[in-house]
Design a protein around this motif. Sequence first.
Motif, PDB file in Angstrom:
ATOM      1  N   UNK A  34       0.831  -1.204   0.000  1.00 29.08           N
ATOM      2  CA  UNK A  34       0.000   0.000   0.000  1.00 29.08           C
ATOM      3  C   UNK A  34       0.868   1.258   0.000  1.00 29.08           C
ATOM      4  N   UNK A  35       1.959   1.225   0.754  1.00 29.78           N
ATOM      5  CA  UNK A  35       2.879   2.361   0.761  1.00 29.78           C
ATOM      6  C   UNK A  35       3.494   2.553  -0.626  1.00 29.78           C
ATOM      7  N   UNK A  36       3.817   1.456  -1.272  1.00 27.90           N
ATOM      8  CA  UNK A  36       4.383   1.542  -2.622  1.00 27.90           C
ATOM      9  C   UNK A  36       3.389   2.184  -3.585  1.00 27.90           C
ATOM     10  N   UNK A  37       2.099   1.859  -3.426  1.00 28.78           N
ATOM     11  CA  UNK A  37       1.077   2.458  -4.287  1.00 28.78           C
ATOM     12  C   UNK A  37       0.982   3.963  -4.054  1.00 28.78           C
ATOM     13  N   UNK A  38       1.110   4.382  -2.814  1.00 31.68           N
ATOM     14  CA  UNK A  38       1.108   5.816  -2.514  1.00 31.68           C
ATOM     15  C   UNK A  38       2.270   6.506  -3.229  1.00 31.68           C
ATOM     16  N   UNK A  39       3.429   5.874  -3.229  1.00 33.53           N
ATOM     17  CA  UNK A  39       4.597   6.448  -3.884  1.00 33.53           C
ATOM     18  C   UNK A  39       4.446   6.455  -5.405  1.00 33.53           C
ATOM     19  N   UNK A  40       3.740   5.466  -5.943  1.00 39.32           N
ATOM     20  CA  UNK A  40       3.454   5.473  -7.386  1.00 39.32           C
ATOM     21  C   UNK A  40       2.635   6.705  -7.743  1.00 39.32           C
ATOM     22  N   UNK A  41       1.678   7.056  -6.892  1.00 41.51           N
ATOM     23  CA  UNK A  41       0.872   8.263  -7.120  1.00 41.51           C
ATOM     24  C   UNK A  41       1.772   9.499  -7.138  1.00 41.51           C
ATOM     25  N   UNK A  42       2.742   9.539  -6.236  1.00 39.32           N
ATOM     26  CA  UNK A  42       3.693  10.654  -6.203  1.00 39.32           C
ATOM     27  C   UNK A  42       4.469  10.727  -7.513  1.00 39.32           C
ATOM     28  N   UNK A  43       4.938   9.588  -7.979  1.00 35.34           N
ATOM     29  CA  UNK A  43       5.699   9.552  -9.235  1.00 35.34           C
ATOM     30  C   UNK A  43       4.841  10.029 -10.401  1.00 35.34           C
ATOM     31  N   UNK A  44       3.585   9.587 -10.441  1.00 34.29           N
ATOM     32  CA  UNK A  44       2.669  10.017 -11.498  1.00 34.29           C
ATOM     33  C   UNK A  44       2.490  11.530 -11.452  1.00 34.29           C
ATOM     34  N   UNK A  45       2.330  12.081 -10.247  1.00 31.80           N
ATOM     35  CA  UNK A  45       2.145  13.525 -10.098  1.00 31.80           C
ATOM     36  C   UNK A  45       3.340  14.299 -10.655  1.00 31.80           C
ATOM     37  N   UNK A  46       4.537  13.739 -10.494  1.00 29.11           N
ATOM     38  CA  UNK A  46       5.730  14.382 -11.044  1.00 29.11           C
ATOM     39  C   UNK A  46       5.813  14.160 -12.553  1.00 29.11           C
ATOM     40  N   UNK A  47       5.479  12.947 -12.987  1.00 24.46           N
ATOM     41  CA  UNK A  47       5.632  12.585 -14.401  1.00 24.46           C
ATOM     42  C   UNK A  47       4.710  13.377 -15.315  1.00 24.46           C
ATOM     43  N   UNK A  48       3.560  13.814 -14.822  1.00 23.47           N
ATOM     44  CA  UNK A  48       2.611  14.523 -15.691  1.00 23.47           C
ATOM     45  C   UNK A  48       3.173  15.840 -16.211  1.00 23.47           C
ATOM     46  N   UNK A  49       4.227  16.345 -15.604  1.00 22.02           N
ATOM     47  CA  UNK A  49       4.833  17.576 -16.102  1.00 22.02           C
ATOM     48  C   UNK A  49       5.648  17.333 -17.375  1.00 22.02           C
ATOM     49  N   UNK A  50       5.847  16.070 -17.730  1.00 18.70           N
ATOM     50  CA  UNK A  50       6.510  15.752 -18.988  1.00 18.70           C
ATOM     51  C   UNK A  50       8.014  15.903 -18.985  1.00 18.70           C
ATOM     52  N   UNK A  51       8.636  15.915 -17.808  1.00 17.10           N
ATOM     53  CA  UNK A  51      10.093  16.022 -17.716  1.00 17.10           C
ATOM     54  C   UNK A  51      10.625  14.634 -17.368  1.00 17.10           C
ATOM     55  N   UNK A  52      11.263  13.995 -18.324  1.00 13.07           N
ATOM     56  CA  UNK A  52      11.685  12.605 -18.148  1.00 13.07           C
ATOM     57  C   UNK A  52      12.638  12.461 -16.952  1.00 13.07           C
ATOM     58  N   UNK A  53      13.593  13.352 -16.840  1.00 12.23           N
ATOM     59  CA  UNK A  53      14.560  13.266 -15.741  1.00 12.23           C
ATOM     60  C   UNK A  53      13.853  13.341 -14.394  1.00 12.23           C
ATOM     61  N   UNK A  54      12.855  14.211 -14.271  1.00  9.97           N
ATOM     62  CA  UNK A  54      12.131  14.344 -13.005  1.00  9.97           C
ATOM     63  C   UNK A  54      11.407  13.054 -12.659  1.00  9.97           C
ATOM     64  N   UNK A  55      10.772  12.427 -13.643  1.00 12.70           N
ATOM     65  CA  UNK A  55      10.074  11.175 -13.387  1.00 12.70           C
ATOM     66  C   UNK A  55      11.017  10.076 -12.933  1.00 12.70           C
ATOM     67  N   UNK A  56      12.179   9.989 -13.595  1.00 15.93           N
ATOM     68  CA  UNK A  56      13.162   8.966 -13.229  1.00 15.93           C
ATOM     69  C   UNK A  56      13.711   9.235 -11.822  1.00 15.93           C
ATOM     70  N   UNK A  57      14.003  10.502 -11.540  1.00 12.28           N
ATOM     71  CA  UNK A  57      14.505  10.840 -10.201  1.00 12.28           C
ATOM     72  C   UNK A  57      13.457  10.529  -9.130  1.00 12.28           C
ATOM     73  N   UNK A  58      12.201  10.804  -9.428  1.00 12.52           N
ATOM     74  CA  UNK A  58      11.132  10.503  -8.465  1.00 12.52           C
ATOM     75  C   UNK A  58      11.035   9.001  -8.228  1.00 12.52           C
ATOM     76  N   UNK A  59      11.202   8.211  -9.287  1.00 18.15           N
ATOM     77  CA  UNK A  59      11.142   6.752  -9.151  1.00 18.15           C
ATOM     78  C   UNK A  59      12.309   6.240  -8.307  1.00 18.15           C
ATOM     79  N   UNK A  60      13.504   6.742  -8.598  1.00 16.78           N
ATOM     80  CA  UNK A  60      14.685   6.313  -7.842  1.00 16.78           C
ATOM     81  C   UNK A  60      14.571   6.753  -6.387  1.00 16.78           C
TER      82      UNK A  60
END
Length: 249
Positions: A34-60
């Motif tokens: 469940x915690x991992x799913x919460x973090x996936x939502x965070x990554x999605x929120x960052x990824x929607x800005x369309x900056x690939x580096x930001x999405x990868x950094x959020x995932x890492x």
Amino acid sequence: MENYRAPVLTASLLVPPAVCALLVPFREHFDNANAALVLVVVIVAVAVFGIRLAGVLAAVSSAVWFDFFLTVPYDSFTINSSNDVEQAVLLLLIGIAVTQIAIWGREQQAKAARRRGYLDGVITVSQAVAAGGSTDDLIEQVRAELTAVLGIDGAKFVAGDKQTRAPRLNPDGSVTRGTHVLKVERDGLPTNAEIELTVQHAGETRGRFLLTAATRVTRPDLEQRLVAVALADQVGAALATHEPTRPHL
């Protein structure tokens, strides 16, 4: 994008640990999935800005801080449970995949918006031709449309059927220099010569637009080049009944 790139990159690094820290008081009461799913939502929120580096950094960042705060032993970058290892790896992979999907979606949206813009331009020019207005005004309008659609420095119209040895934008959207077909998507439009776009109607040449792309390399795709040809054809149709009263330089 440049206006918000730095804040988004900063958020991609700082928000995941902040979220993980907020989940610490509850980590004994819910499954790490469940915690991992919460973090996936965070990554999605960052990824929607369309900056690939930001999405990868959020995932890492999410995977690292998920390990530190929410897996046993706590407050350590060590993971004892194989399930937690799998969840951390999946979180990283899913985060990267979500980023790629979000960026693809933004690119498709941008392409659709460009297509609507091209279509609007062609329709506007067609309506001007149908209204039978001034060919001088029409040519000025098409010059502006060509500059915007192709991303070039400018265009000028020259009446008459005289041909030159300049690079040519052909009716099929290809660009040639003599018999050589130029790879526009790879190398861009020629910057060392004007590009000739013939204005025709019913097989008769009425003039040509000379396109200038000297200050920067521009790589219009086939769709953009075909739109340019369509715009030039509209001028040809108008000139079939009316001639311009002044040169357009």
